[in-house]
Design an enzyme around this catalytic site. Structure first.
Site, PDB file in Angstrom:
ATOM      1  N   CYS A  87      37.213  44.357  40.054  1.00  0.00           N
ATOM      2  CA  CYS A  87      38.612  43.954  40.203  1.00  0.00           C
ATOM      3  C   CYS A  87      39.487  45.134  40.668  1.00  0.00           C
ATOM      4  O   CYS A  87      39.380  45.515  41.838  1.00  0.00           O
ATOM      5  CB  CYS A  87      39.112  43.310  38.913  1.00  0.00           C
ATOM      6  SG  CYS A  87      40.536  42.255  39.201  1.00  0.00           S
ATOM      7  N   HIS A 186      35.087  40.018  36.698  1.00  0.00           N
ATOM      8  CA  HIS A 186      34.892  40.896  35.532  1.00  0.00           C
ATOM      9  C   HIS A 186      33.613  40.557  34.766  1.00  0.00           C
ATOM     10  O   HIS A 186      33.695  39.884  33.735  1.00  0.00           O
ATOM     11  CB  HIS A 186      36.072  40.732  34.567  1.00  0.00           C
ATOM     12  CG  HIS A 186      37.367  41.261  35.055  1.00  0.00           C
ATOM     13  ND1 HIS A 186      37.797  42.548  34.814  1.00  0.00           N
ATOM     14  CD2 HIS A 186      38.340  40.677  35.778  1.00  0.00           C
ATOM     15  CE1 HIS A 186      38.984  42.732  35.351  1.00  0.00           C
ATOM     16  NE2 HIS A 186      39.339  41.610  35.938  1.00  0.00           N
ATOM     17  N   GLU A 188      32.014  42.285  32.840  1.00  0.00           N
ATOM     18  CA  GLU A 188      32.027  42.941  31.523  1.00  0.00           C
ATOM     19  C   GLU A 188      32.624  42.042  30.446  1.00  0.00           C
ATOM     20  O   GLU A 188      32.591  42.402  29.266  1.00  0.00           O
ATOM     21  CB  GLU A 188      32.788  44.282  31.616  1.00  0.00           C
ATOM     22  CG  GLU A 188      34.300  44.198  31.760  1.00  0.00           C
ATOM     23  CD  GLU A 188      34.798  43.907  33.183  1.00  0.00           C
ATOM     24  OE1 GLU A 188      33.989  43.518  34.049  1.00  0.00           O
ATOM     25  OE2 GLU A 188      36.007  44.039  33.408  1.00  0.00           O
TER      26      GLU A 188
HETATM   27  N1  GLN Z   1      45.898  42.861  40.228  1.00  0.00           N
HETATM   28  C1  GLN Z   1      45.338  44.075  39.757  1.00  0.00           C
HETATM   29  C2  GLN Z   1      45.560  45.204  40.720  1.00  0.00           C
HETATM   30  O1  GLN Z   1      46.142  45.082  41.726  1.00  0.00           O
HETATM   31  C3  GLN Z   1      43.848  43.959  39.451  1.00  0.00           C
HETATM   32  C4  GLN Z   1      43.643  43.065  38.263  1.00  0.00           C
HETATM   33  C5  GLN Z   1      42.406  43.338  37.465  1.00  0.00           C
HETATM   34  O2  GLN Z   1      41.773  44.387  37.560  1.00  0.00           O
HETATM   35  N2  GLN Z   1      42.108  42.423  36.587  1.00  0.00           N
HETATM   36  O3  GLN Z   1      45.151  46.273  40.456  1.00  0.00           O
END
Ligand code: GLN
Length: 207
Positions: A87, A186, A188
């Site tokens: 992410c 994610h 994890e």
């Molecule tokens: N929207 C977040 C960002 O721009 C990422 C979100 C996440 O890691 N769950 O960093």
């Protein structure tokens, strides 16, 4: 309880500037590797590989600059250190970023254009099953939280998974470029350790 890793098991760092550090540590430890938190260039130099957690990429980028880590991270990347980002971590590993803040830095490493907060603000969290042929077993249950997607990839990038249905069908959400792996989601958080096991196998192969 997780059994202690062998003393010669790979040491995988988790970038601990911000984000869900502990969740990645737990999964990695259950995959039989040693872990340590990375906040300084010395700590980075001591690890065999690095996981970049989910969180908020603008904050992570700012802290990486403030902690004097952004150039060491790029150097480690260029010298072949395996890295996995989930992410916000995927955003940090993008060579090109859309929707970031003007001053937002990435480490880079994957020849791709990533769109930050791509799935939209209102439907910002959802779950979906993805076929990932690189992993054995059933589809991966993926949790997306204000996630990015991969808009486009360069020639050397292997697409490992994409969204299969709904308005985002076809969007790329898991990629590998050499020793660098990234997912929009994610793993994890779900108890399915196959993505981390896949990364640990990459680290052992690189070792
Ligand atoms: N929207 C977040 C960002 O721009 C990422 C979100 C996440 O890691 N769950 O960093």
């Amino acid at each position: 309880m997780t059994a202690a890793a062998a003393a010669d098991a790979p040491l995988i760092g988790v970038l601990a500037l911000q984000g869900d550090v502990r969740e990645h540590e737990h999964v990695l430890q259950s995959c039989g590797v040693r872990t340590s938190r990375v906040r300084t260039p010395d700590q980075l130099a001591a690890v065999d590989a690095l996981v970049i957690p989910g969180g908020e990429s603008t904050t992570m980028s700012k802290l990486a600059v403030d902690f004097g880590l952004i150039d060491p991270l790029r150097d480690a990347q260029e010298s072949g250190m395996p890295m996995y980002g989930s992410c916000a971590g995927m955003i940090m590993l993008a060579d090109r970023l859309e929707g970031g803040r003007p001053d937002q830095q990435t480490i880079g490493g994957i020849d791709m254009l990533v769109r930050r907060n791509a799935f939209g603000r209102q439907v910002d969290s959802f779950e979906a099953d993805l076929a990932m042929p690189a992993l054995d077993g059933p589809p991966v249950h993926a949790v997306f939280i204000r996630a990015p997607w991969v808009e486009s990839v360069g020639d050397g990038v292997e697409v490992l998974g994409h969204v299969e249905s709904g308005p985002a069908a076809g969007r790329i959400v898991a990629v590998r470029h050499g020793r660098v792996l990234a997912t929009s989601f994610h793993p994890e958080l779900t108890g399915d350790h196959r993505i981390h096991e896949y990364f640990v196998a990459m680290v052992r192969d690189a070792g």
